[in-house]
Design a protein around this motif. Sequence first.
Motif, PDB file in Angstrom:
ATOM      1  N   ILE A 142      -5.940   2.249  -0.256  1.00 51.86           N
ATOM      2  CA  ILE A 142      -5.172   2.202  -1.495  1.00 51.86           C
ATOM      3  C   ILE A 142      -3.851   1.521  -1.148  1.00 51.86           C
ATOM      4  CG2 ILE A 142      -4.038   3.508  -3.325  1.00 51.86           C
ATOM      5  CD1 ILE A 142      -6.090   5.739  -2.889  1.00 51.86           C
ATOM      6  N   THR A 143      -3.552   0.444  -1.856  1.00 50.93           N
ATOM      7  CA  THR A 143      -2.343  -0.337  -1.617  1.00 50.93           C
ATOM      8  C   THR A 143      -1.544  -0.411  -2.909  1.00 50.93           C
ATOM      9  OG1 THR A 143      -3.579  -1.693  -0.045  1.00 50.93           O
ATOM     10  CG2 THR A 143      -1.479  -2.573  -0.801  1.00 50.93           C
ATOM     11  N   MET A 144      -0.233  -0.320  -2.798  1.00 53.27           N
ATOM     12  CA  MET A 144       0.599  -0.345  -4.007  1.00 53.27           C
ATOM     13  C   MET A 144       1.998  -0.860  -3.703  1.00 53.27           C
ATOM     14  SD  MET A 144       1.130   3.752  -4.082  1.00 53.27           S
ATOM     15  CE  MET A 144      -0.474   3.960  -3.335  1.00 53.27           C
ATOM     16  N   SER A 145       2.671  -1.258  -4.761  1.00 57.80           N
ATOM     17  CA  SER A 145       4.071  -1.641  -4.680  1.00 57.80           C
ATOM     18  C   SER A 145       4.876  -0.544  -5.367  1.00 57.80           C
ATOM     19  CB  SER A 145       4.292  -2.988  -5.377  1.00 57.80           C
ATOM     20  OG  SER A 145       5.653  -3.351  -5.300  1.00 57.80           O
ATOM     21  N   LEU A 146       5.774   0.083  -4.609  1.00 57.04           N
ATOM     22  CA  LEU A 146       6.574   1.198  -5.123  1.00 57.04           C
ATOM     23  C   LEU A 146       8.020   0.773  -5.299  1.00 57.04           C
ATOM     24  CD1 LEU A 146       5.276   4.176  -2.945  1.00 57.04           C
ATOM     25  CD2 LEU A 146       4.608   3.564  -5.277  1.00 57.04           C
ATOM     26  N   ARG A 147       8.727   1.495  -6.160  1.00 58.39           N
ATOM     27  CA  ARG A 147      10.159   1.298  -6.361  1.00 58.39           C
ATOM     28  C   ARG A 147      10.901   2.191  -5.374  1.00 58.39           C
ATOM     29  NH1 ARG A 147      11.737  -2.734  -9.038  1.00 58.39           N
ATOM     30  NH2 ARG A 147      10.563  -2.212 -10.900  1.00 58.39           N
ATOM     31  N   ASP A 148      11.898   1.655  -4.716  1.00 61.54           N
ATOM     32  CA  ASP A 148      12.727   2.410  -3.774  1.00 61.54           C
ATOM     33  C   ASP A 148      13.742   3.229  -4.567  1.00 61.54           C
ATOM     34  OD1 ASP A 148      14.133   3.405  -1.632  1.00 61.54           O
ATOM     35  OD2 ASP A 148      15.090   1.505  -1.120  1.00 61.54           O
ATOM     36  N   ALA A 149      13.295   4.388  -5.046  1.00 64.49           N
ATOM     37  CA  ALA A 149      14.162   5.280  -5.816  1.00 64.49           C
ATOM     38  C   ALA A 149      15.172   5.941  -4.879  1.00 64.49           C
ATOM     39  CB  ALA A 149      13.318   6.330  -6.529  1.00 64.49           C
ATOM     40  N   GLY A 150      16.293   6.342  -5.431  1.00 62.95           N
ATOM     41  CA  GLY A 150      17.357   6.927  -4.625  1.00 62.95           C
ATOM     42  C   GLY A 150      17.028   8.274  -4.015  1.00 62.95           C
ATOM     43  N   ASP A 151      15.971   8.947  -4.508  1.00 67.19           N
ATOM     44  CA  ASP A 151      15.638  10.285  -4.013  1.00 67.19           C
ATOM     45  C   ASP A 151      14.613  10.262  -2.883  1.00 67.19           C
ATOM     46  OD1 ASP A 151      13.428   9.471  -5.456  1.00 67.19           O
ATOM     47  OD2 ASP A 151      13.109  11.409  -6.410  1.00 67.19           O
ATOM     48  N   MET A 152      14.337   9.101  -2.308  1.00 72.80           N
ATOM     49  CA  MET A 152      13.311   9.006  -1.269  1.00 72.80           C
ATOM     50  C   MET A 152      13.857   8.291  -0.045  1.00 72.80           C
ATOM     51  SD  MET A 152      11.101   5.893  -3.022  1.00 72.80           S
ATOM     52  CE  MET A 152       9.627   6.342  -2.271  1.00 72.80           C
ATOM     53  N   THR A 153      13.195   8.521   1.082  1.00 66.95           N
ATOM     54  CA  THR A 153      13.501   7.804   2.309  1.00 66.95           C
ATOM     55  C   THR A 153      12.295   6.959   2.650  1.00 66.95           C
ATOM     56  OG1 THR A 153      14.876   9.648   3.050  1.00 66.95           O
ATOM     57  CG2 THR A 153      14.194   8.070   4.723  1.00 66.95           C
ATOM     58  N   VAL A 154      12.429   5.655   2.566  1.00 69.63           N
ATOM     59  CA  VAL A 154      11.311   4.745   2.798  1.00 69.63           C
ATOM     60  C   VAL A 154      10.749   4.919   4.212  1.00 69.63           C
ATOM     61  CG1 VAL A 154      10.612   2.316   2.890  1.00 69.63           C
ATOM     62  CG2 VAL A 154      12.137   3.116   1.070  1.00 69.63           C
ATOM     63  N   GLY A 155      11.623   5.187   5.179  1.00 72.79           N
ATOM     64  CA  GLY A 155      11.170   5.379   6.563  1.00 72.79           C
ATOM     65  C   GLY A 155      10.171   6.512   6.715  1.00 72.79           C
ATOM     66  N   LEU A 163      -5.604   5.712 -13.581  1.00 77.34           N
ATOM     67  CA  LEU A 163      -5.666   4.382 -14.162  1.00 77.34           C
ATOM     68  C   LEU A 163      -5.713   4.424 -15.687  1.00 77.34           C
ATOM     69  CD1 LEU A 163      -8.225   2.806 -11.678  1.00 77.34           C
ATOM     70  CD2 LEU A 163      -5.739   2.953 -11.486  1.00 77.34           C
ATOM     71  N   ALA A 164      -5.371   3.321 -16.309  1.00 81.05           N
ATOM     72  CA  ALA A 164      -5.320   3.219 -17.771  1.00 81.05           C
ATOM     73  C   ALA A 164      -6.662   3.522 -18.415  1.00 81.05           C
ATOM     74  CB  ALA A 164      -4.858   1.830 -18.181  1.00 81.05           C
ATOM     75  N   ASN A 165      -7.758   3.202 -17.722  1.00 81.90           N
ATOM     76  CA  ASN A 165      -9.091   3.421 -18.284  1.00 81.90           C
ATOM     77  C   ASN A 165      -9.568   4.862 -18.142  1.00 81.90           C
ATOM     78  OD1 ASN A 165      -9.743   3.599 -15.593  1.00 81.90           O
ATOM     79  ND2 ASN A 165     -10.898   1.700 -15.519  1.00 81.90           N
ATOM     80  N   GLY A 166      -8.722   5.739 -17.614  1.00 79.50           N
ATOM     81  CA  GLY A 166      -9.058   7.144 -17.458  1.00 79.50           C
ATOM     82  C   GLY A 166      -9.616   7.502 -16.100  1.00 79.50           C
ATOM     83  N   LYS A 167      -9.955   6.509 -15.308  1.00 79.69           N
ATOM     84  CA  LYS A 167     -10.508   6.756 -13.977  1.00 79.69           C
ATOM     85  C   LYS A 167      -9.432   7.334 -13.067  1.00 79.69           C
ATOM     86  CE  LYS A 167     -13.314   3.718 -12.120  1.00 79.69           C
ATOM     87  NZ  LYS A 167     -13.847   2.532 -11.400  1.00 79.69           N
ATOM     88  N   ILE A 168      -9.850   8.231 -12.178  1.00 85.56           N
ATOM     89  CA  ILE A 168      -8.947   8.783 -11.172  1.00 85.56           C
ATOM     90  C   ILE A 168      -9.484   8.398  -9.799  1.00 85.56           C
ATOM     91  CG2 ILE A 168      -7.991  10.885 -10.154  1.00 85.56           C
ATOM     92  CD1 ILE A 168      -7.984  12.088 -12.944  1.00 85.56           C
ATOM     93  N   VAL A 169      -8.639   7.763  -9.003  1.00 81.60           N
ATOM     94  CA  VAL A 169      -8.989   7.314  -7.667  1.00 81.60           C
ATOM     95  C   VAL A 169      -8.232   8.196  -6.679  1.00 81.60           C
ATOM     96  CG1 VAL A 169      -8.902   5.383  -6.046  1.00 81.60           C
ATOM     97  CG2 VAL A 169      -9.320   4.952  -8.478  1.00 81.60           C
ATOM     98  N   THR A 170      -8.967   8.810  -5.754  1.00 81.01           N
ATOM     99  CA  THR A 170      -8.349   9.743  -4.811  1.00 81.01           C
ATOM    100  C   THR A 170      -8.691   9.348  -3.381  1.00 81.01           C
ATOM    101  OG1 THR A 170      -8.582  11.530  -6.419  1.00 81.01           O
ATOM    102  CG2 THR A 170      -8.142  12.171  -4.144  1.00 81.01           C
ATOM    103  N   GLY A 171      -7.671   9.272  -2.553  1.00 84.74           N
ATOM    104  CA  GLY A 171      -7.846   9.054  -1.118  1.00 84.74           C
ATOM    105  C   GLY A 171      -7.369  10.290  -0.392  1.00 84.74           C
ATOM    106  N   ARG A 172      -8.200  10.821   0.471  1.00 87.18           N
ATOM    107  CA  ARG A 172      -7.838  12.020   1.234  1.00 87.18           C
ATOM    108  C   ARG A 172      -7.725  11.670   2.719  1.00 87.18           C
ATOM    109  NH1 ARG A 172      -7.941  15.740  -2.505  1.00 87.18           N
ATOM    110  NH2 ARG A 172      -9.570  15.807  -4.088  1.00 87.18           N
ATOM    111  N   ASN A 173      -6.860  12.399   3.414  1.00 87.14           N
ATOM    112  CA  ASN A 173      -6.624  12.179   4.847  1.00 87.14           C
ATOM    113  C   ASN A 173      -6.211  10.735   5.129  1.00 87.14           C
ATOM    114  OD1 ASN A 173      -7.490  14.883   5.405  1.00 87.14           O
ATOM    115  ND2 ASN A 173      -9.581  14.152   5.168  1.00 87.14           N
ATOM    116  N   MET A 174      -5.340  10.220   4.261  1.00 84.69           N
ATOM    117  CA  MET A 174      -4.901   8.832   4.350  1.00 84.69           C
ATOM    118  C   MET A 174      -3.644   8.708   5.209  1.00 84.69           C
ATOM    119  SD  MET A 174      -7.121   7.360   2.277  1.00 84.69           S
ATOM    120  CE  MET A 174      -6.538   5.834   1.592  1.00 84.69           C
ATOM    121  N   GLY A 175      -3.525   7.579   5.878  1.00 81.45           N
ATOM    122  CA  GLY A 175      -2.327   7.271   6.647  1.00 81.45           C
ATOM    123  C   GLY A 175      -1.838   5.878   6.319  1.00 81.45           C
ATOM    124  N   THR A 176      -0.532   5.661   6.425  1.00 85.06           N
ATOM    125  CA  THR A 176      -0.009   4.310   6.201  1.00 85.06           C
ATOM    126  C   THR A 176      -0.328   3.469   7.431  1.00 85.06           C
ATOM    127  OG1 THR A 176       2.176   4.976   7.023  1.00 85.06           O
ATOM    128  CG2 THR A 176       1.839   5.019   4.637  1.00 85.06           C
TER     129      THR A 176
END
Length: 125
Positions: A55-68, A82-95
């Motif tokens: 699962i890959t995404m582009s996130l906003r660097d909000a002030g309440d988070m530490t990107v590191g 997702l907009a179509n109602g589907k739910i995608v779940t990844g478990r035991n994921m690592g960056t």
Amino acid sequence: MASNLLAGIAKVSIDGVTRQLEGGAKYSPATVKREPLTGPDGFHGWKETPVPGSITMSLRDAGDMTVGDFNKLRNSTVVLELANGKIVTGRNMGTTEAQEVDTEDAKFEVKFEGPQVSEQTVSVS
């Protein structure tokens, strides 16, 4: 009447924390990479190699988070709604890649990989 909304709006949570999705997200529930095996006499069969789900995404660097802290994630649950109602779940994921922030738009890419990415579909009436 069934909705015909298929794409666009999406939400993401990582370990139960909702994050600001800056742009699009991508996911792959694939479990194998398949390659044809050929010789001078033609097609012989297939080679299959296991691949992790992603699962890959582009996130906003909000002030309440530490990107590191994203670089430290190794056993996370990632949920895309997702907009179509589907739910995608990844478990035991690592960056799997280092995060780099674009300060002009306060955004960064994050890619999670792991043993399983599943899709929960919705029934269409």
